[in-house]
Enzyme design. Structure first.
Site, mmCIF file in Angstrom:
data_model
loop_
_atom_site.group_PDB
_atom_site.id
_atom_site.type_symbol
_atom_site.label_atom_id
_atom_site.label_comp_id
_atom_site.label_asym_id
_atom_site.label_seq_id
_atom_site.Cartn_x
_atom_site.Cartn_y
_atom_site.Cartn_z
ATOM 1 N N ARG A 150 63.688 35.763 83.576
ATOM 2 C CA ARG A 150 62.472 35.178 83.022
ATOM 3 C C ARG A 150 61.277 36.046 83.394
ATOM 4 O O ARG A 150 61.296 36.775 84.391
ATOM 5 C CB ARG A 150 62.268 33.758 83.561
ATOM 6 C CG ARG A 150 63.406 32.794 83.252
ATOM 7 C CD ARG A 150 63.163 31.448 83.924
ATOM 8 N NE ARG A 150 64.206 30.480 83.605
ATOM 9 C CZ ARG A 150 65.290 30.274 84.352
ATOM 10 N NH1 ARG A 150 65.476 30.983 85.466
ATOM 11 N NH2 ARG A 150 66.196 29.368 84.010
ATOM 12 N N LYS A 174 64.038 28.922 88.955
ATOM 13 C CA LYS A 174 63.417 27.593 88.979
ATOM 14 C C LYS A 174 63.884 26.806 90.192
ATOM 15 O O LYS A 174 65.056 26.854 90.561
ATOM 16 C CB LYS A 174 63.763 26.835 87.693
ATOM 17 C CG LYS A 174 63.092 27.419 86.452
ATOM 18 C CD LYS A 174 63.391 26.575 85.225
ATOM 19 C CE LYS A 174 62.662 27.116 84.002
ATOM 20 N NZ LYS A 174 62.945 26.313 82.800
ATOM 21 N N HIS A 245 60.786 36.114 76.625
ATOM 22 C CA HIS A 245 61.866 35.158 76.381
ATOM 23 C C HIS A 245 62.749 35.598 75.218
ATOM 24 O O HIS A 245 63.945 35.299 75.192
ATOM 25 C CB HIS A 245 61.295 33.764 76.121
ATOM 26 C CG HIS A 245 62.068 32.683 76.817
ATOM 27 N ND1 HIS A 245 62.112 32.564 78.187
ATOM 28 C CD2 HIS A 245 62.877 31.711 76.339
ATOM 29 C CE1 HIS A 245 62.889 31.542 78.516
ATOM 30 N NE2 HIS A 245 63.374 31.023 77.415
ATOM 31 N N ARG A 248 65.162 37.785 76.683
ATOM 32 C CA ARG A 248 66.149 36.962 77.395
ATOM 33 C C ARG A 248 67.189 36.419 76.407
ATOM 34 O O ARG A 248 68.396 36.447 76.675
ATOM 35 C CB ARG A 248 65.421 35.826 78.110
ATOM 36 C CG ARG A 248 66.283 34.884 78.953
ATOM 37 C CD ARG A 248 65.349 34.017 79.787
ATOM 38 N NE ARG A 248 65.996 32.816 80.297
ATOM 39 C CZ ARG A 248 66.721 32.769 81.412
ATOM 40 N NH1 ARG A 248 66.920 33.868 82.119
ATOM 41 N NH2 ARG A 248 67.255 31.628 81.822
ATOM 42 N N HIS A 271 71.012 29.218 84.413
ATOM 43 C CA HIS A 271 70.952 27.882 83.823
ATOM 44 C C HIS A 271 71.712 26.892 84.704
ATOM 45 O O HIS A 271 72.850 27.151 85.084
ATOM 46 C CB HIS A 271 71.595 27.870 82.427
ATOM 47 C CG HIS A 271 70.726 28.467 81.369
ATOM 48 N ND1 HIS A 271 71.219 28.921 80.158
ATOM 49 C CD2 HIS A 271 69.384 28.687 81.321
ATOM 50 C CE1 HIS A 271 70.226 29.386 79.426
ATOM 51 N NE2 HIS A 271 69.113 29.256 80.102
ATOM 52 N N TYR A 280 73.468 29.674 72.470
ATOM 53 C CA TYR A 280 73.687 31.056 72.050
ATOM 54 C C TYR A 280 75.001 31.226 71.291
ATOM 55 O O TYR A 280 75.173 32.199 70.565
ATOM 56 C CB TYR A 280 73.642 31.991 73.262
ATOM 57 C CG TYR A 280 72.288 31.986 73.923
ATOM 58 C CD1 TYR A 280 71.200 32.598 73.315
ATOM 59 C CD2 TYR A 280 72.087 31.339 75.142
ATOM 60 C CE1 TYR A 280 69.954 32.580 73.902
ATOM 61 C CE2 TYR A 280 70.836 31.314 75.735
ATOM 62 C CZ TYR A 280 69.773 31.931 75.111
ATOM 63 O OH TYR A 280 68.537 31.896 75.681
#
Length: 299
Positions: A150, A174, A245, A248, A271, A280
């Protein structure tokens, strides 16, 4: 806003900061959503959160729809309030949660946008150059595309997090979750050239350990990274937009197109939920269909 409402909101924000370890951006978004609901409460003559009933929650949802907000924005606001009430229930400040049974609008299904491999090659060629900033921009682009990290993770990357010998970076994602992400030979060469030849000169008299620096020697921000990418696509004369992004998305799509398994891509992207990665697979199926239609004689 009454003292009680203010205190309840502050308690929730402290919980997000300390226990959940959310970023400043995230908990400020929660604060904004809740303060917006406080304005609605005042308009409806509701003086405390315990006065709010399910019918009021439904009315707030209707108000959001009437403002013609995107479904994703409405869902986020309702989720913020649901989490806020859930916290107050846990702390025994309130007994009920009027947002528990409010149905969130279905998400719009949008496929992630990505670059084709030929477009990536054009963008990489636009990064070529011998100046200090050219070397930095090449390393930045190669790392973003080569790791799928990110933009915030890239901006926060420190020198101690880069292992050139093992071709890996330690990424803080995150919730301060850490993961090791490998990078390939092209990113390796670009990073080595930047770190050895460009970064020391760009640093000037600045003292910090950020990997990527701006032309003044300070740490490169997320906004600065976006500006660099916009300059690269401008130099490449490609149509369309470029964002960190989108790179990404491109990273994940190209991995899956070339046979990578979903679980590995999930780990690389950081994730928490596999469903966030599964989007995806729709992209790759769409790509397969386009390839079939373009090349099969009886398509």
């Amino acid at each position: 806003m009454s003292n009680t409402l203010s205190e309840q909101l502050q308690s929730f924000i402290e919980y997000l900061q300390i226990e959940k370890q959310y970023s400043t951006y995230t908990f400020e978004q929660y604060r904004h959503d809740i303060e917006e609901f406080y304005v609605f409460m005042k308009e409806q003559g509701l003086h405390s959160l315990k006065d709010v009933e399910y019918s009021d929650a439904r009315l707030f949802l209707t108000v959001l729809h009437e403002r013609k907000l995107m479904r994703a924005s409405i869902s986020k606001k309702i989720s913020s309030l649901r989490s806020f009430y859930r916290f107050l229930n846990r702390e025994e400040m309130l007994e009920t949660n009027p947002f528990s049974f409010v149905n969130l609008p279905k998400k719009e299904k949008r496929l992630p946008r990505f670059f084709y491999e030929e477009e990536i090659q054009v963008l990489l060629e636009a990064c070529n150059g011998e100046s200090l900033l050219d070397l930095r921009n090449k390393a930045l682009f190669e790392l973003l595309y080569g790791t799928g990290i990110r933009v915030s993770e890239c901006a926060n990357l420190q020198m101690k997090d880069v292992d050139l010998a093992l071709s890996t970076i330690l990424v803080k994602g995150k919730g301060n979750k850490e993961r090791y992400v490998p990078f390939g030979s092209f990113a390796q060469d670009a990073l080595t050239a930047y770190i050895n030849q460009s970064r020391p000169s760009l640093m000037k008299d600045q003292i910090h350990s950020a990997v990527f620096v701006n032309h003044r020697g300070g740490a490169l921000t997320s906004r600065g990274i976006r500006l660099i990418l916009n300059k690269i696509i401008e130099n490449a004369s490609l149509k369309g937009k470029i964002t960190p992004h989108k790179l990404r998305h491109t990273f994940a799509t190209h991995l899956l197109n070339n046979g990578a398994d979903l679980r590995s891509v999930q780990e690389l992207l950081g994730h928490a939920d596999l469903s966030a990665t599964q989007v995806y697979t729709h992209v790759t199926k769409d790509q397969l269909r386009k390839t079939y239609l373009a090349h099969h004689p009886r398509a």
